[in-house]
Design a protein around this motif. Structure first.
Motif, short mmCIF file in Angstrom:
data_model
loop_
_atom_site.label_atom_id
_atom_site.label_comp_id
_atom_site.label_asym_id
_atom_site.label_seq_id
_atom_site.Cartn_x
_atom_site.Cartn_y
_atom_site.Cartn_z
N GLU A 232 1.07 -1.19 -0.64
CA GLU A 232 -0.07 -0.59 -0.11
C GLU A 232 1.43 1.60 0.02
O GLU A 232 0.18 2.23 -0.34
CB GLU A 232 -0.95 -0.10 1.36
CG GLU A 232 -2.19 -0.64 1.46
CD GLU A 232 -3.02 -0.27 2.28
OE1 GLU A 232 -2.63 0.61 3.44
OE2 GLU A 232 -3.98 -1.31 1.90
N LYS A 233 1.85 1.07 0.24
CA LYS A 233 3.20 2.45 0.30
C LYS A 233 3.22 2.99 -1.25
O LYS A 233 4.08 3.72 -0.77
CB LYS A 233 4.18 1.94 0.76
CG LYS A 233 4.61 1.60 2.64
CD LYS A 233 6.10 1.33 3.41
CE LYS A 233 5.43 1.18 4.63
NZ LYS A 233 6.57 0.57 5.50
N LEU A 234 2.84 2.26 -2.10
CA LEU A 234 3.36 2.84 -3.12
C LEU A 234 2.44 2.50 -4.33
O LEU A 234 2.37 2.57 -4.97
CB LEU A 234 4.56 1.45 -4.09
CG LEU A 234 5.51 1.48 -3.64
CD1 LEU A 234 5.89 0.53 -4.19
CD2 LEU A 234 6.53 2.77 -3.91
N ASP A 235 1.47 2.72 -2.93
CA ASP A 235 -0.33 3.20 -3.75
C ASP A 235 -0.31 4.38 -4.08
O ASP A 235 -1.13 5.23 -3.10
CB ASP A 235 -1.68 1.66 -3.49
CG ASP A 235 -2.97 2.51 -3.99
OD1 ASP A 235 -3.33 2.89 -4.61
OD2 ASP A 235 -3.66 1.46 -3.12
N SER A 236 -0.67 4.85 -5.53
CA SER A 236 -0.57 6.23 -5.65
C SER A 236 -2.50 7.03 -5.50
O SER A 236 -2.85 7.51 -5.09
CB SER A 236 -0.33 6.47 -6.92
OG SER A 236 -1.65 5.51 -7.91
N THR A 237 -3.07 5.38 -5.54
CA THR A 237 -4.50 6.08 -5.04
C THR A 237 -4.46 6.64 -3.08
O THR A 237 -5.71 7.11 -2.54
CB THR A 237 -5.90 5.23 -5.70
OG1 THR A 237 -5.06 4.46 -4.74
CG2 THR A 237 -5.85 5.27 -6.75
N ARG A 238 -3.92 6.11 -2.82
CA ARG A 238 -3.90 5.95 -1.18
C ARG A 238 -2.76 6.84 -0.54
O ARG A 238 -1.95 6.83 0.43
CB ARG A 238 -3.92 4.84 -0.57
CG ARG A 238 -4.98 3.82 -0.68
CD ARG A 238 -5.22 2.56 -0.05
NE ARG A 238 -6.85 2.26 0.18
CZ ARG A 238 -6.82 1.42 1.37
NH1 ARG A 238 -5.28 1.44 2.41
NH2 ARG A 238 -7.74 0.87 1.66
N PHE A 239 -2.41 8.54 -1.22
CA PHE A 239 -1.19 8.94 -0.50
C PHE A 239 0.67 7.72 -0.56
O PHE A 239 0.56 8.20 0.34
CB PHE A 239 -1.53 9.52 0.70
CG PHE A 239 -2.33 10.71 0.50
CD1 PHE A 239 -1.88 11.92 0.03
CD2 PHE A 239 -3.30 10.49 0.08
CE1 PHE A 239 -2.57 13.09 0.00
CE2 PHE A 239 -4.57 11.62 -0.37
CZ PHE A 239 -4.58 12.41 -0.29
N GLY A 240 0.30 6.97 -1.57
CA GLY A 240 1.50 5.97 -1.71
C GLY A 240 2.97 6.94 -2.20
O GLY A 240 2.90 8.09 -1.93
N GLY A 241 4.20 6.48 -2.26
CA GLY A 241 5.33 6.67 -2.34
C GLY A 241 6.31 7.34 -1.40
O GLY A 241 6.03 7.49 -0.46
N SER A 242 7.31 7.97 -2.02
CA SER A 242 8.34 7.49 -1.09
C SER A 242 8.31 9.21 0.22
O SER A 242 8.51 9.09 1.48
CB SER A 242 10.11 7.71 -1.68
OG SER A 242 9.92 6.98 -2.67
N MET A 243 8.67 10.25 -0.96
CA MET A 243 7.86 11.68 0.16
C MET A 243 6.45 11.58 0.81
O MET A 243 6.67 12.25 2.11
CB MET A 243 7.63 12.08 -0.97
CG MET A 243 8.41 12.81 -1.81
SD MET A 243 9.81 14.30 -0.19
CE MET A 243 8.50 15.24 0.02
N ASN A 244 5.61 10.82 0.66
CA ASN A 244 4.50 10.36 2.08
C ASN A 244 4.40 9.68 3.03
O ASN A 244 4.63 10.41 3.69
CB ASN A 244 3.32 10.08 1.06
CG ASN A 244 2.85 11.34 -0.07
OD1 ASN A 244 3.13 11.93 0.17
ND2 ASN A 244 2.08 11.29 -0.94
N GLU A 245 5.61 8.59 2.23
CA GLU A 245 6.11 7.59 3.07
C GLU A 245 7.16 8.21 4.27
O GLU A 245 7.07 7.51 5.62
CB GLU A 245 6.02 6.15 3.27
CG GLU A 245 6.15 5.07 3.45
CD GLU A 245 4.47 4.81 3.76
OE1 GLU A 245 4.99 4.61 5.23
OE2 GLU A 245 4.05 5.13 3.31
N ASN A 246 7.92 8.71 3.62
CA ASN A 246 9.10 9.29 4.65
C ASN A 246 10.06 10.30 5.04
O ASN A 246 10.88 10.96 5.81
CB ASN A 246 10.50 8.01 3.86
CG ASN A 246 10.60 6.48 3.97
OD1 ASN A 246 9.87 6.23 4.96
ND2 ASN A 246 11.00 5.44 3.03
N ALA A 247 9.63 11.43 4.13
CA ALA A 247 9.86 12.80 4.51
C ALA A 247 8.80 12.77 5.51
O ALA A 247 10.78 13.62 6.28
CB ALA A 247 8.80 13.61 3.17
N CYS A 248 8.74 12.91 6.49
CA CYS A 248 8.48 13.48 7.62
C CYS A 248 10.21 13.21 9.02
O CYS A 248 10.18 14.21 9.43
CB CYS A 248 7.82 12.84 8.59
SG CYS A 248 7.22 11.45 9.02
#
Ligand code: CTP
Length: 444
Positions: free
Chosen positions: A286-302
């Motif tokens: 799900e971390k790579l699901d574009s419909t659920r705010f996935g992606g590296s920035m959304n997941e890890n930027a904080c």
């Protein structure tokens, strides 16, 4: 003159402490009391101290028995102190009987009778507790429960997941009394919530909890829009409740000490911060699901935003993002920040792997935190003259979530000031928002 020394935490000073100090003083002419620092207590696994070191020192002073108060900050210090102050007698409560016999080589060791029926632990247990309801029952929630057990005055009273049968099996497995069938039922069973649901649901749950007058500890990223974070804070202020992101790195002992060390100027003026967090992730996650705010920035930027903001502040002038995309999400992003007198960069990746370290470069030297820096127990301060280099070691117990839970409980029960500022939290949401709005985002 006969000199006596004794040591303790002296948290929530009580009759047992006063008796001990009186008896210790009566053994000689001059009493030195060593009070443990907050940091040393944490290192010894004492997570739950209520009063900070200054308050505990004041409390010992108020008894009138101490001729001198010193702070105890490292293992092995007792021998150093005995020699340094020319101590004749080391005194401690009888609960330590035998434990300090090794000091007999340096001075007389006296175990004084302990006062029965009272202790700091008992007093802490008498305080009201934080009753946490968990929203979202995935893997992070499962890790949260055993960690919460290490923090006094915290209990998990209920859990909620929109899928009720999943929620029931989670509660059975983890010994949680109530599997809530609705958010309302969960909120009625707690005075604080831990939100561990998918990122895109955080705002709705946090808002509902704050409106119901509950304190909120929310997994990171808190939200993806600055205004949403600001709205949640104004709700929290209105209700007089705590809103805290569950940013485990911000509260762990090594990172906290790195911040205070660098603020003291050991590496001079900070010119660059560079941090990386990459985890190769299963394509179906799900971390790579574009419909659920996935992606590296959304997941890890904080995570990398934390050291950047702590060491350079939040007043950056510009950010450029460079993203490698796959199936509509960034599998890797490099972000470059320009400040007036410094730069910073980070790399986050779910489909690209890199070294996960943190380097903070200054005009006198640099700090190096090896991978994985976000859960570190060790860092180095390095200089041109390598003889000056220093290594620092800290505990990072278990999954490390106990530090954020302790911080949350202290903020609620004692009104302690959280280590992550509101400005930092708002700016984290702002950076996430800039990325989602594709401001200065370049695809590579
Ligand atoms: N002490 C005592 N009688 C008590 C409690 C403490 O004589 N009822 C003594 C301890 O033996 C020690 C000193 O007071 O010599 C400081 O102890 P400290 O660890 O600060 O206090 P506790 O109340 O035992 O704390 P905790 O419950 O956190 O272990």
């Amino acid at each position: 003159m006969k000199k006596v020394i004794t040591y303790g935490t002296f948290d929530l000073l009580h009759e047992g402490h006063v008796n001990l100090l009186r008896r210790a003083k009566a053994l000689g002419d001059y009493l030195i009391v060593g009070v443990t620092t907050d940091h040393f207590d944490l290192e010894r696994g004492k997570m739950n101290t209520s009063d900070n070191v200054m308050e505990r020192i004041e409390a010992v002073k108020s008894t009138g028995y101490a001729d001198q108060i010193i702070i105890e900050e490292y293992r092995g210090q007792k021998i150093d102190d005995i020699q340094k102050y020319g101590i004749d007698i080391f005194a401690i409560g009888s609960d330590w009987e035998g434990y300090f016999d090794y000091l007999k080589e340096y001075c007389e060791v006296v175990y004084l009778p302990r006062t029965e029926g009272i202790s700091s632990t008992l007093l802490r247990e008498e305080r009201p507790s934080v009753r946490i309801g968990i929203i979202g029952t995935g893997s992070i929630a499962s890790r949260f429960i055993p960690e919460a057990a290490f923090v006094d005055n915290v209990e998990i009273t209920a859990a909620y997941n929109p899928d009720f049968s999943e929620c029931q099996s989670f509660c059975e497995k983890n010994g949680i009394q109530r599997a809530a069938g609705s958010v309302e039922e969960l909120l009625a069973a707690c005075n604080a919530v831990y939100i561990a649901s998918p990122h895109y649901t955080h705002y709705t749950y946090a808002k509902a909890a704050l409106e119901a007058g509950k304190h909120v500890l929310c997994e990171t990223p808190l939200v993806f829009r600055r205004q949403e974070a600001a709205d949640l804070f104004s709700l929290a202020d209105k209700a007089g409740r705590i809103l805290m992101p569950a940013h485990k790195t911000a509260f762990c002992p090594a990172f906290r000490h790195l911040v205070s060390l660098l603020k003291s100027g050991v590496i001079g003026e900070v010119a660059d911060v560079s941090a990386s967090v990459t985890t190769l992730t299963d394509e179906t996650s799900e971390k790579l699901d574009s419909t659920r705010f996935g992606g590296s920035m959304n997941e890890n930027a904080c995570f990398p935003l934390l050291p950047i903001f702590k060491f350079l502040g939040t007043d950056f002038k510009n950010i450029n993002f460079y993203s490698k995309m796959r199936n509509g999400v960034d599998i890797f992003t490099k972000a470059v920040f320009r400040y007036d007198h410094a730069v910073a960069s980070f790399q986050v990746g779910l489909g690209v792997k890199s070294e996960g370290n943190l380097v903070i470069s200054g005009t006198k030297g640099y700090a190096y935190v090896p991978a994985p820096w976000w859960r570190t127990d060790y860092f180095e301060i390095r200089f041109e003259d390598q003889n000056q280099n220093k290594k620092y070691f800290y505990p990072f117990a278990g999954e490390g979530l106990r530090y954020e839970i302790k911080e949350f409980a202290s903020a609620i029960l004692q009104g302690s000031y959280p280590k992550l500022t509101r400005d930092e939290i708002l700016k984290m949401a702002e950076v996430q928002e800039r990325y989602l709005q594709e401001i200065n985002v370049f695809r590579i």
